[in-house]
Design a protein around this motif. Sequence first.
Motif, PDB file in Angstrom:
ATOM      1  N   GLY A 173       0.805  -1.208   0.000  1.00 40.50           N
ATOM      2  CA  GLY A 173       0.000   0.000   0.000  1.00 40.50           C
ATOM      3  C   GLY A 173       0.834   1.251   0.000  1.00 40.50           C
ATOM      4  O   GLY A 173       2.022   1.225  -0.306  1.00 40.50           O
ATOM      5  N   GLU A 174       0.196   2.346   0.377  1.00 42.00           N
ATOM      6  CA  GLU A 174       0.880   3.636   0.477  1.00 42.00           C
ATOM      7  C   GLU A 174       1.521   3.684   1.863  1.00 42.00           C
ATOM      8  O   GLU A 174       0.850   3.484   2.874  1.00 42.00           O
ATOM      9  CB  GLU A 174      -0.139   4.769   0.289  1.00 42.00           C
ATOM     10  CG  GLU A 174       0.483   6.110  -0.037  1.00 42.00           C
ATOM     11  CD  GLU A 174       1.160   6.746   1.161  1.00 42.00           C
ATOM     12  OE1 GLU A 174       2.311   7.202   1.017  1.00 42.00           O
ATOM     13  OE2 GLU A 174       0.568   6.763   2.247  1.00 42.00           O
ATOM     14  N   GLU A 215      -0.382   3.096   5.536  1.00 45.05           N
ATOM     15  CA  GLU A 215      -0.263   1.788   6.192  1.00 45.05           C
ATOM     16  C   GLU A 215       0.363   1.897   7.580  1.00 45.05           C
ATOM     17  O   GLU A 215      -0.087   1.249   8.522  1.00 45.05           O
ATOM     18  CB  GLU A 215       0.547   0.824   5.319  1.00 45.05           C
ATOM     19  CG  GLU A 215      -0.096   0.515   3.980  1.00 45.05           C
ATOM     20  CD  GLU A 215      -1.465  -0.145   4.092  1.00 45.05           C
ATOM     21  OE1 GLU A 215      -1.723  -0.855   5.089  1.00 45.05           O
ATOM     22  OE2 GLU A 215      -2.286   0.047   3.178  1.00 45.05           O
TER      23      GLU A 215
END
Length: 149
Positions: free
Chosen positions: A94-95, A99
Motif C-alpha cells: 500500500g501507500e 499503512e
Amino acid sequence: MPRDAETGGTIVVGLDGSPASRQALRWACWEAELTRGRVLAMSVREGPDLMPGSEFALRSRSTWRDEDAVRAALRRDVGLVATTAPIDELVVTGEPADELLSAANEADLLVLGSKGPRGLSALPLGGVAAECIRRAVCPLVLVPAAPAR
C-alpha cells in the motif's frame, strides 16, 4: 490495544532497509524492553499502482515489489537486533504513510528513522515521515541514523 499493569503497549516501527530505519528498530526495542511492551516491525511493499519514492517503499529496485524479498529483508533487519522484547513482523502492500498510520492507530507509539542527527528545525524529512507527523494519532518518535564511525 489496551494495556494492563503487567505489560507495556505496542510500538510500531517502519523499516525500509536503511540505516536510519534499523536504528529506529533498535530504539523501539530498547523502549519496549523498558516498558515491557512489544514491537511491530513493519515494511510496506509498493503496489503496482503506487508511485515509487518513499522511504518505506523501496524506490527503484524491483525486488521490493516482491513480497518474499521484502519479508526476507525485514527478517534480516529484525535478526540484527539483540533484544528481549517480543517482535512481530508485518509486510503490507500500500501507500507507506497510510499503512504505518493505520497500524499505529491501535498502538501506543510510532517510531520512524530520520536521515540525520540534527535539530528538528533542520531535520531532513521524507514524505512519509512528514505525513506521519502531520496525521499521527499516537506519539511519534523520529530516531536519527547512527553517526558513521
